[in-house]
Write a protein that holds these residues in place. Structure first.
Motif, PDB file in Angstrom:
ATOM      1  N   ARG A 136     -97.474 -23.439 -14.738  1.00  0.00           N
ATOM      2  CA  ARG A 136     -96.714 -22.281 -15.187  1.00  0.00           C
ATOM      3  C   ARG A 136     -95.768 -21.796 -14.092  1.00  0.00           C
ATOM      4  O   ARG A 136     -94.584 -21.566 -14.322  1.00  0.00           O
ATOM      5  N   THR A 137     -96.303 -21.646 -12.878  1.00  0.00           N
ATOM      6  CA  THR A 137     -95.487 -21.217 -11.745  1.00  0.00           C
ATOM      7  C   THR A 137     -94.408 -22.247 -11.437  1.00  0.00           C
ATOM      8  O   THR A 137     -93.257 -21.895 -11.167  1.00  0.00           O
ATOM      9  N   THR A 138     -94.789 -23.526 -11.478  1.00  0.00           N
ATOM     10  CA  THR A 138     -93.850 -24.600 -11.156  1.00  0.00           C
ATOM     11  C   THR A 138     -92.658 -24.600 -12.102  1.00  0.00           C
ATOM     12  O   THR A 138     -91.499 -24.623 -11.663  1.00  0.00           O
ATOM     13  N   PHE A 139     -92.923 -24.585 -13.405  1.00  0.00           N
ATOM     14  CA  PHE A 139     -91.829 -24.690 -14.374  1.00  0.00           C
ATOM     15  C   PHE A 139     -91.006 -23.411 -14.451  1.00  0.00           C
ATOM     16  O   PHE A 139     -89.804 -23.465 -14.729  1.00  0.00           O
ATOM     17  N   LEU A 140     -91.633 -22.270 -14.201  1.00  0.00           N
ATOM     18  CA  LEU A 140     -90.865 -21.025 -14.181  1.00  0.00           C
ATOM     19  C   LEU A 140     -89.870 -21.048 -13.020  1.00  0.00           C
ATOM     20  O   LEU A 140     -88.682 -20.743 -13.192  1.00  0.00           O
ATOM     21  N   GLY A 141     -90.356 -21.415 -11.835  1.00  0.00           N
ATOM     22  CA  GLY A 141     -89.468 -21.507 -10.682  1.00  0.00           C
ATOM     23  C   GLY A 141     -88.397 -22.570 -10.869  1.00  0.00           C
ATOM     24  O   GLY A 141     -87.231 -22.368 -10.497  1.00  0.00           O
ATOM     25  N   ALA A 142     -88.779 -23.705 -11.467  1.00  0.00           N
ATOM     26  CA  ALA A 142     -87.806 -24.778 -11.702  1.00  0.00           C
ATOM     27  C   ALA A 142     -86.737 -24.345 -12.705  1.00  0.00           C
ATOM     28  O   ALA A 142     -85.555 -24.697 -12.560  1.00  0.00           O
ATOM     29  N   SER A 143     -87.124 -23.574 -13.705  1.00  0.00           N
ATOM     30  CA  SER A 143     -86.166 -23.099 -14.707  1.00  0.00           C
ATOM     31  C   SER A 143     -85.146 -22.152 -14.079  1.00  0.00           C
ATOM     32  O   SER A 143     -83.930 -22.264 -14.332  1.00  0.00           O
ATOM     33  N   ILE A 144     -85.624 -21.225 -13.258  1.00  0.00           N
ATOM     34  CA  ILE A 144     -84.715 -20.297 -12.578  1.00  0.00           C
ATOM     35  C   ILE A 144     -83.780 -21.058 -11.647  1.00  0.00           C
ATOM     36  O   ILE A 144     -82.568 -20.794 -11.592  1.00  0.00           O
ATOM     37  N   THR A 145     -84.327 -22.029 -10.918  1.00  0.00           N
ATOM     38  CA  THR A 145     -83.508 -22.831 -10.011  1.00  0.00           C
ATOM     39  C   THR A 145     -82.473 -23.644 -10.779  1.00  0.00           C
ATOM     40  O   THR A 145     -81.333 -23.803 -10.311  1.00  0.00           O
ATOM     41  N   ALA A 146     -82.839 -24.149 -11.958  1.00  0.00           N
ATOM     42  CA  ALA A 146     -81.896 -24.915 -12.776  1.00  0.00           C
ATOM     43  C   ALA A 146     -80.736 -24.041 -13.235  1.00  0.00           C
ATOM     44  O   ALA A 146     -79.572 -24.487 -13.246  1.00  0.00           O
ATOM     45  N   VAL A 147     -81.036 -22.802 -13.616  1.00  0.00           N
ATOM     46  CA  VAL A 147     -79.966 -21.873 -14.016  1.00  0.00           C
ATOM     47  C   VAL A 147     -79.027 -21.626 -12.840  1.00  0.00           C
ATOM     48  O   VAL A 147     -77.789 -21.664 -12.984  1.00  0.00           O
ATOM     49  N   LEU A 148     -79.609 -21.363 -11.661  1.00  0.00           N
ATOM     50  CA  LEU A 148     -78.793 -21.156 -10.461  1.00  0.00           C
ATOM     51  C   LEU A 148     -77.962 -22.396 -10.146  1.00  0.00           C
ATOM     52  O   LEU A 148     -76.790 -22.289  -9.741  1.00  0.00           O
ATOM     53  N   PHE A 149     -78.564 -23.568 -10.341  1.00  0.00           N
ATOM     54  CA  PHE A 149     -77.860 -24.822 -10.061  1.00  0.00           C
ATOM     55  C   PHE A 149     -76.671 -25.008 -10.997  1.00  0.00           C
ATOM     56  O   PHE A 149     -75.579 -25.403 -10.553  1.00  0.00           O
ATOM     57  N   LEU A 150     -76.861 -24.752 -12.287  1.00  0.00           N
ATOM     58  CA  LEU A 150     -75.775 -24.921 -13.249  1.00  0.00           C
ATOM     59  C   LEU A 150     -74.635 -23.940 -12.978  1.00  0.00           C
ATOM     60  O   LEU A 150     -73.457 -24.292 -13.097  1.00  0.00           O
ATOM     61  N   ILE A 151     -74.993 -22.705 -12.598  1.00  0.00           N
ATOM     62  CA  ILE A 151     -73.960 -21.729 -12.233  1.00  0.00           C
ATOM     63  C   ILE A 151     -73.241 -22.183 -10.957  1.00  0.00           C
ATOM     64  O   ILE A 151     -72.005 -22.161 -10.872  1.00  0.00           O
ATOM     65  N   GLY A 152     -74.039 -22.607  -9.964  1.00  0.00           N
ATOM     66  CA  GLY A 152     -73.448 -23.086  -8.713  1.00  0.00           C
ATOM     67  C   GLY A 152     -72.596 -24.317  -8.911  1.00  0.00           C
ATOM     68  O   GLY A 152     -71.556 -24.482  -8.251  1.00  0.00           O
ATOM     69  N   GLU A 153     -73.018 -25.195  -9.825  1.00  0.00           N
ATOM     70  CA  GLU A 153     -72.239 -26.400 -10.119  1.00  0.00           C
ATOM     71  C   GLU A 153     -70.847 -26.042 -10.632  1.00  0.00           C
ATOM     72  O   GLU A 153     -69.835 -26.620 -10.203  1.00  0.00           O
ATOM     73  N   SER A 154     -70.788 -25.071 -11.527  1.00  0.00           N
ATOM     74  CA  SER A 154     -69.493 -24.646 -12.075  1.00  0.00           C
ATOM     75  C   SER A 154     -68.615 -24.036 -10.984  1.00  0.00           C
ATOM     76  O   SER A 154     -67.413 -24.337 -10.898  1.00  0.00           O
ATOM     77  N   LEU A 155     -69.229 -23.207 -10.140  1.00  0.00           N
ATOM     78  CA  LEU A 155     -68.465 -22.565  -9.066  1.00  0.00           C
ATOM     79  C   LEU A 155     -67.991 -23.585  -8.036  1.00  0.00           C
ATOM     80  O   LEU A 155     -66.843 -23.520  -7.560  1.00  0.00           O
ATOM     81  N   LEU A 156     -68.865 -24.550  -7.707  1.00  0.00           N
ATOM     82  CA  LEU A 156     -68.481 -25.589  -6.753  1.00  0.00           C
ATOM     83  C   LEU A 156     -67.373 -26.472  -7.314  1.00  0.00           C
ATOM     84  O   LEU A 156     -66.438 -26.856  -6.600  1.00  0.00           O
ATOM     85  N   GLY A 157     -67.498 -26.796  -8.610  1.00  0.00           N
ATOM     86  CA  GLY A 157     -66.456 -27.605  -9.247  1.00  0.00           C
ATOM     87  C   GLY A 157     -65.104 -26.909  -9.206  1.00  0.00           C
ATOM     88  O   GLY A 157     -64.076 -27.531  -8.916  1.00  0.00           O
TER      89      GLY A 157
END
Length: 337
Positions: free
Chosen positions: A219-240
């Protein structure tokens, strides 16, 4: 009604304090230096890493299809020039050799190079989770390399799954496009974004579960991974947008592709480490059980044990001093000269 009793304001303050504490913990691990180290290792690990991943997936769907998929993803994340440069890297790595001794050495070097980036990432993850290894010897080093190689295999498997899912999505959109082309375009984009989110969440979950020497709930693992994935997708757009609009590597000429790889990995690691700190801080607030595994211990356990021993000694000395103060006759008498 006062602001302190307003539930929205209260939640907002709690979120602000949570993010503040997360940032402070993230900053205390020196993330910029550690991201730079991992970016450096990635540059040398990339050819070996991609060759192994390509070989795993190519066994099922063919080399050209896998390399095309890798090219598309890298072009989408970074740039076309970087995708071409990495494609050349993969082509230059070969294991063909008639001498079996040289072949074994080449395979060992390939695996060692491919696992370098995950080996360094494991060290940083342990720092974030505040654990350290009990023993650091050659045997443990081999185990860590095996764990890192496990992440390489996970990447290869996930690339294969992503390829199959994307192929199925393309077939579905082509079929639906015959009946409702405009709606199908929107549906396909939403579905692709969802698939990207699931894929990236699964990758981060694997990293959070495999790399650090801790035992935590799924539960902790996937919750943290989900939040990190959202941050990654936002960061990906900004980096692009940043790479496209400002072209930060333009001043480096022929080395521009290398610089872009280093920049992208550096920024991505910063996002990854921040997501890992969010996972740790959330687990602490919710009192989720996260303990070191059998190969690790809390980073400051030795210091805490020494402090406890010192405290016990001070308490004992204090009790002895009070006893002698109340019973001066028990004090040791000086010998006459």
């Amino acid at each position: 009604m006062s602001n302190s009793k307003n539930p929205i304001v209260k939640k907002g303050l709690q979120l602000f304090n949570f993010l503040k504490k997360t940032y402070q913990a993230w900053d205390s691990t020196d993330p910029f230096a550690r991201s730079a180290i991992i970016a450096y290792y990635t540059l040398f690990s990339l050819p070996s890493l991609l060759m192994i991943i390509t070989s795993i997936a190519s066994y099922f769907v063919g080399a050209e299809a896998v390399q095309g998929r890798i090219h598309t993803e890298i072009e989408r994340f970074i740039s076309k020039d970087v995708a071409l440069a990495i494609e050349d890297m993969i082509g230059n790595v070969t294991l063909e050799n008639d001498n079996w001794i040289t072949l074994i050495i080449s395979i060992a070097a390939l695996i060692y190079g491919a696992t370098g980036v995950f080996f360094q990432m494991k060290i940083t993850m342990n720092l974030i989770w505040n654990v350290t290894e009990k023993k650091q010897n050659f045997k443990r080093m081999l185990i860590n390399r095996a764990i890192a190689f496990g992440m390489v295999l996970v990447l290869g498997f996930m690339l294969l799954v992503a390829f199959v899912v994307t192929l199925g999505l393309n077939l579905l959109t082509e079929y639906l496009g015959q009946y409702a082309p405009e709606i199908t375009i929107v549906f396909a984009e939403i579905l692709r974004l969802l698939i990207s989110f699931i894929f990236i969440t699964g990758l981060f979950a694997a990293m959070f579960k495999i790399l650090p020497d801790v035992i935590m709930s799924y539960r902790t693992t996937f919750l943290g991974a989900s939040i990190t994935a959202v941050l990654f997708l936002i960061g990906e757009s900004l980096l692009g947008y940043y790479f496209t609009s400002s072209n930060p590597a333009s001043v480096y000429g022929g080395a521009a592709s290398i610089v872009l790889i280093l920049l992208w990995v550096n920024y991505t690691c910063l996002i990854l480490f921040f997501g890992a700190q969010i996972t740790v801080q959330y687990a602490l607030i919710k009192r989720h059980k996260i303990i070191p595994n059998k190969h690790a211990k809390l980073a400051h356990s030795d210091e805490m044990a020494a402090l406890n021993e010192k405290k016990k000694k001070l308490d004992q000395d204090r009790r002895n001093a009070l006893r002698l103060l109340n019973n001066p006759e028990e004090a040791p008498k000086k010998k006459k000269s």
